[in-house]
Design a protein around this motif. Structure first.
Motif, PDB file in Angstrom:
ATOM      1  N   THR A   1       4.605  12.637  -2.468  1.00  0.00           N
ATOM      2  CA  THR A   1       4.086  13.988  -2.279  1.00  0.00           C
ATOM      3  C   THR A   1       5.142  14.952  -1.749  1.00  0.00           C
ATOM      4  O   THR A   1       5.185  16.120  -2.129  1.00  0.00           O
ATOM      5  N   ALA A   2       6.025  14.470  -0.870  1.00  0.00           N
ATOM      6  CA  ALA A   2       7.000  15.353  -0.234  1.00  0.00           C
ATOM      7  C   ALA A   2       8.270  15.545  -1.070  1.00  0.00           C
ATOM      8  O   ALA A   2       9.203  16.213  -0.618  1.00  0.00           O
ATOM      9  N   LEU A   3       8.309  14.986  -2.288  1.00  0.00           N
ATOM     10  CA  LEU A   3       9.518  15.029  -3.094  1.00  0.00           C
ATOM     11  C   LEU A   3       9.371  15.996  -4.265  1.00  0.00           C
ATOM     12  O   LEU A   3       8.262  16.279  -4.715  1.00  0.00           O
ATOM     13  N   ASP A   4      10.519  16.470  -4.784  1.00  0.00           N
ATOM     14  CA  ASP A   4      10.452  17.339  -5.954  1.00  0.00           C
ATOM     15  C   ASP A   4      10.100  16.516  -7.183  1.00  0.00           C
ATOM     16  O   ASP A   4      10.129  15.278  -7.165  1.00  0.00           O
ATOM     17  N   VAL A   5       9.753  17.193  -8.274  1.00  0.00           N
ATOM     18  CA  VAL A   5       9.185  16.525  -9.436  1.00  0.00           C
ATOM     19  C   VAL A   5      10.133  15.492 -10.030  1.00  0.00           C
ATOM     20  O   VAL A   5       9.713  14.389 -10.407  1.00  0.00           O
ATOM     21  N   MET A   6      11.420  15.806 -10.150  1.00  0.00           N
ATOM     22  CA  MET A   6      12.367  14.876 -10.749  1.00  0.00           C
ATOM     23  C   MET A   6      12.522  13.616  -9.904  1.00  0.00           C
ATOM     24  O   MET A   6      12.511  12.496 -10.422  1.00  0.00           O
ATOM     25  N   ILE A   7      12.660  13.801  -8.594  1.00  0.00           N
ATOM     26  CA  ILE A   7      12.795  12.647  -7.711  1.00  0.00           C
ATOM     27  C   ILE A   7      11.486  11.865  -7.666  1.00  0.00           C
ATOM     28  O   ILE A   7      11.479  10.633  -7.600  1.00  0.00           O
ATOM     29  N   GLN A   8      10.361  12.573  -7.728  1.00  0.00           N
ATOM     30  CA  GLN A   8       9.062  11.909  -7.754  1.00  0.00           C
ATOM     31  C   GLN A   8       8.986  10.927  -8.919  1.00  0.00           C
ATOM     32  O   GLN A   8       8.562   9.782  -8.761  1.00  0.00           O
ATOM     33  N   ALA A   9       9.403  11.366 -10.098  1.00  0.00           N
ATOM     34  CA  ALA A   9       9.354  10.497 -11.273  1.00  0.00           C
ATOM     35  C   ALA A   9      10.239   9.273 -11.086  1.00  0.00           C
ATOM     36  O   ALA A   9       9.866   8.152 -11.464  1.00  0.00           O
ATOM     37  N   GLN A  10      11.409   9.448 -10.482  1.00  0.00           N
ATOM     38  CA  GLN A  10      12.318   8.324 -10.249  1.00  0.00           C
ATOM     39  C   GLN A  10      11.701   7.313  -9.291  1.00  0.00           C
ATOM     40  O   GLN A  10      11.766   6.095  -9.522  1.00  0.00           O
ATOM     41  N   ILE A  11      11.095   7.804  -8.210  1.00  0.00           N
ATOM     42  CA  ILE A  11      10.511   6.910  -7.215  1.00  0.00           C
ATOM     43  C   ILE A  11       9.319   6.156  -7.798  1.00  0.00           C
ATOM     44  O   ILE A  11       9.159   4.948  -7.575  1.00  0.00           O
ATOM     45  N   LEU A  12       8.484   6.851  -8.562  1.00  0.00           N
ATOM     46  CA  LEU A  12       7.337   6.184  -9.173  1.00  0.00           C
ATOM     47  C   LEU A  12       7.785   5.110 -10.153  1.00  0.00           C
ATOM     48  O   LEU A  12       7.205   4.017 -10.199  1.00  0.00           O
ATOM     49  N   ARG A  13       8.805   5.410 -10.939  1.00  0.00           N
ATOM     50  CA  ARG A  13       9.331   4.417 -11.877  1.00  0.00           C
ATOM     51  C   ARG A  13       9.908   3.226 -11.118  1.00  0.00           C
ATOM     52  O   ARG A  13       9.704   2.069 -11.508  1.00  0.00           O
ATOM     53  N   LEU A  14      10.594   3.502 -10.021  1.00  0.00           N
ATOM     54  CA  LEU A  14      11.181   2.438  -9.205  1.00  0.00           C
ATOM     55  C   LEU A  14      10.090   1.530  -8.633  1.00  0.00           C
ATOM     56  O   LEU A  14      10.194   0.299  -8.697  1.00  0.00           O
ATOM     57  N   ILE A  15       9.041   2.131  -8.073  1.00  0.00           N
ATOM     58  CA  ILE A  15       7.954   1.333  -7.505  1.00  0.00           C
ATOM     59  C   ILE A  15       7.333   0.456  -8.587  1.00  0.00           C
ATOM     60  O   ILE A  15       7.090  -0.739  -8.393  1.00  0.00           O
ATOM     61  N   GLY A  16       7.071   1.055  -9.764  1.00  0.00           N
ATOM     62  CA  GLY A  16       6.467   0.292 -10.846  1.00  0.00           C
ATOM     63  C   GLY A  16       7.325  -0.879 -11.286  1.00  0.00           C
ATOM     64  O   GLY A  16       6.822  -1.992 -11.501  1.00  0.00           O
ATOM     65  N   GLU A  17       8.628  -0.657 -11.406  1.00  0.00           N
ATOM     66  CA  GLU A  17       9.531  -1.723 -11.838  1.00  0.00           C
ATOM     67  C   GLU A  17       9.607  -2.841 -10.803  1.00  0.00           C
ATOM     68  O   GLU A  17       9.571  -4.033 -11.156  1.00  0.00           O
ATOM     69  N   LEU A  18       9.693  -2.482  -9.523  1.00  0.00           N
ATOM     70  CA  LEU A  18       9.822  -3.496  -8.482  1.00  0.00           C
ATOM     71  C   LEU A  18       8.540  -4.296  -8.315  1.00  0.00           C
ATOM     72  O   LEU A  18       8.576  -5.515  -8.115  1.00  0.00           O
ATOM     73  N   VAL A  19       7.404  -3.615  -8.405  1.00  0.00           N
ATOM     74  CA  VAL A  19       6.121  -4.313  -8.299  1.00  0.00           C
ATOM     75  C   VAL A  19       5.972  -5.317  -9.439  1.00  0.00           C
ATOM     76  O   VAL A  19       5.553  -6.458  -9.236  1.00  0.00           O
ATOM     77  N   ALA A  20       6.333  -4.897 -10.663  1.00  0.00           N
ATOM     78  CA  ALA A  20       6.230  -5.794 -11.812  1.00  0.00           C
ATOM     79  C   ALA A  20       7.215  -6.958 -11.694  1.00  0.00           C
ATOM     80  O   ALA A  20       6.870  -8.114 -11.975  1.00  0.00           O
ATOM     81  N   GLU A  21       8.417  -6.671 -11.253  1.00  0.00           N
ATOM     82  CA  GLU A  21       9.454  -7.699 -11.158  1.00  0.00           C
ATOM     83  C   GLU A  21       9.081  -8.780 -10.148  1.00  0.00           C
ATOM     84  O   GLU A  21       9.322  -9.975 -10.383  1.00  0.00           O
ATOM     85  N   HIS A  22       8.487  -8.385  -9.034  1.00  0.00           N
ATOM     86  CA  HIS A  22       8.177  -9.336  -7.961  1.00  0.00           C
ATOM     87  C   HIS A  22       6.731  -9.825  -7.994  1.00  0.00           C
ATOM     88  O   HIS A  22       6.344 -10.631  -7.140  1.00  0.00           O
ATOM     89  N   GLY A  23       5.923  -9.339  -8.928  1.00  0.00           N
ATOM     90  CA  GLY A  23       4.533  -9.777  -9.008  1.00  0.00           C
ATOM     91  C   GLY A  23       3.698  -9.356  -7.818  1.00  0.00           C
ATOM     92  O   GLY A  23       2.786 -10.076  -7.389  1.00  0.00           O
ATOM     93  N   ILE A  24       3.977  -8.179  -7.278  1.00  0.00           N
ATOM     94  CA  ILE A  24       3.294  -7.692  -6.080  1.00  0.00           C
ATOM     95  C   ILE A  24       2.048  -6.908  -6.474  1.00  0.00           C
ATOM     96  O   ILE A  24       2.045  -6.185  -7.466  1.00  0.00           O
ATOM     97  N   SER A  25       0.987  -7.050  -5.707  1.00  0.00           N
ATOM     98  CA  SER A  25      -0.200  -6.213  -5.893  1.00  0.00           C
ATOM     99  C   SER A  25       0.064  -4.848  -5.278  1.00  0.00           C
ATOM    100  O   SER A  25       0.682  -4.753  -4.215  1.00  0.00           O
ATOM    101  N   LEU A  26      -0.429  -3.794  -5.925  1.00  0.00           N
ATOM    102  CA  LEU A  26      -0.158  -2.426  -5.475  1.00  0.00           C
ATOM    103  C   LEU A  26      -1.452  -1.646  -5.331  1.00  0.00           C
ATOM    104  O   LEU A  26      -2.264  -1.596  -6.262  1.00  0.00           O
TER     105      LEU A  26
ATOM    106  N   VAL B   1       0.867  -1.170   0.000  1.00  0.00           N
ATOM    107  CA  VAL B   1       0.000   0.000   0.000  1.00  0.00           C
ATOM    108  C   VAL B   1       0.905   1.221   0.000  1.00  0.00           C
ATOM    109  O   VAL B   1       1.689   1.412   0.933  1.00  0.00           O
ATOM    110  N   ALA B   2       0.838   2.013  -1.047  1.00  0.00           N
ATOM    111  CA  ALA B   2       1.675   3.216  -1.175  1.00  0.00           C
ATOM    112  C   ALA B   2       0.778   4.436  -0.992  1.00  0.00           C
ATOM    113  O   ALA B   2       0.017   4.793  -1.886  1.00  0.00           O
ATOM    114  N   ASP B   3       0.864   5.056   0.171  1.00  0.00           N
ATOM    115  CA  ASP B   3      -0.006   6.184   0.512  1.00  0.00           C
ATOM    116  C   ASP B   3       0.721   7.494   0.253  1.00  0.00           C
ATOM    117  O   ASP B   3       1.563   7.913   1.030  1.00  0.00           O
TER     118      ASP B   3
END
Length: 341
Positions: free
Chosen positions: A196-221, A190-192
């Motif tokens: 929100t507290a990050l700048d736009v560039m870092i936000q994009a990196q974190i979102l991409r990271l979450i998406g890649e890790l969720v897909a790699e491990h088959g986790i529900s998000l 659960v990603a709540d």
């Protein structure tokens, strides 16, 4: 039809047998000196294995209350009704020992403020290792090797395990929290408001990271945000919450591009789109504020702010009704959009 809805493949209300998370008629209210204040009102939701569901809405609509309810992280003043099924097991009926075993190992949560999630006087490596040592009964050397691998997965060098939270940047701290969430290979994250507290560039990196890790491990998000654009880009399906209820749900790209509920349209229109001069020069806003949960208006809670509300909207709270293929919306005036254009 009642006020609740089922999200995802179980949209018709039938269990799929593969749901990692299923909420059934979830109600949450808070006890106050002035009486009970409702925060979540009759939400039903199904998230299948490997699915990615976005939950959107303004502050105060009940998103974070819903997220905290999944792992029973609500304060003692909360009163909860309905069922919260994690792989078929009702979280509300778990004893404390069982609940402790489930947290981190089967479901984990990433909050928006990493400094509020991390202990400021403990090294981050020790904090990542803690759930591993608790749930998997491995030795410290193996736990440290796992920590190094997790840090590498989230884009940090193993040496950062020896750092304290204040020695890391905001983006690095959020990566540490994500590593903690992955530590015991949960079935659900659960990603709540994780960026929100990050700048736009870092936000994009974190979102991409979450998406890649969720897909790699088959986790529900289950990802929660006020930003429909973020959710549309990172989720398969999207639900819009207003005043504690689901106002609309459906495929993420469709809800973002052509919401059927006026509130969903207002949220999507509040963000200018790249390459769209009309939205850049004249983004649509939304007048007024969400209603006070302690004093909800009669009928549709959105009616006082709705540009197409009719008298009937103020007489009864609208149920969720079909709004297209695999789509639902709690609006009796959704077809009036064509007339309003």
């Amino acid at each position: 039809m009642n006020a609740s809805t089922v999200i995802g493949p179980a949209a018709a209300g039938e269990p799929t047998g593969t749901d990692v998370l299923r909420l059934e008629d979830l109600h949450v209210s808070y006890r106050t000196a002035g009486g009970a204040v409702p925060a979540v009102r009759g939400v039903s939701l199904a998230l299948p294995a490997g699915g990615r569901l976005g939950l959107a809405g303004e502050s105060g609509c009940g998103k974070s209350t819903l997220a905290s309810a999944v792992l029973r992280l609500l304060p003692r003043s909360a009163e909860v009704g309905g069922r919260i099924l994690l792989e078929g097991e009702d979280v509300r009926e778990m004893g404390w020992g069982r609940l402790r075993a489930v947290r981190w190992a089967r479901a984990s949560i990433v909050f928006q403020g990493a400094m509020h999630s991390l202990n400021p006087v403990r090294r981050v490596g020790d904090q990542i290792a803690e759930p591993i040592l608790l749930h998997e009964k491995v030795g410290r050397a193996e736990a440290d090797r796992r920590v190094a691998r997790l840090l590498d997965q989230v884009g940090l060098v193993a040496a950062r395990a020896g750092a304290y939270p204040h020695e890391l940047s905001g983006g690095q701290r959020q990566r540490v929290v994500i590593a903690m969430a992955l530590a015991c290979s949960p079935r659900l994250i659960v990603a709540d408001e994780p960026t929100t507290a990050l700048d736009v560039m870092i936000q994009a990196q974190i979102l991409r990271l979450i998406g890649e890790l969720v897909a790699e491990h088959g986790i529900s998000l289950l990802m929660i945000s006020h930003d429909l654009a973020v959710l549309a880009e990172n989720c398969d399906r999207l639900a819009v919450m207003y005043a504690g209820r689901i106002a609309e749900e459906g495929p993420a790209d469709q809800v973002f591009a052509a919401a059927r509920h006026p509130y969903g349209r207002a949220l999507a229109g509040a963000f200018p789109r790249i390459g769209d001069p009309a939205s850049r020069h004249g983004p649509r806003g939304l007048p007024g504020d969400p209603p006070d949960p302690a004093h909800l208006p009669a009928g549709c809670a959105f009616a006082p702010r709705c540009p197409i509300a009719a008298d009937a909207c103020r007489e009864a709270e609208p149920p969720l009704i079909a709004a297209g293929e695999q789509r639902l919306a709690a609006c009796i005036r959704m077809d009036a959009w064509q007339e309003a254009k």
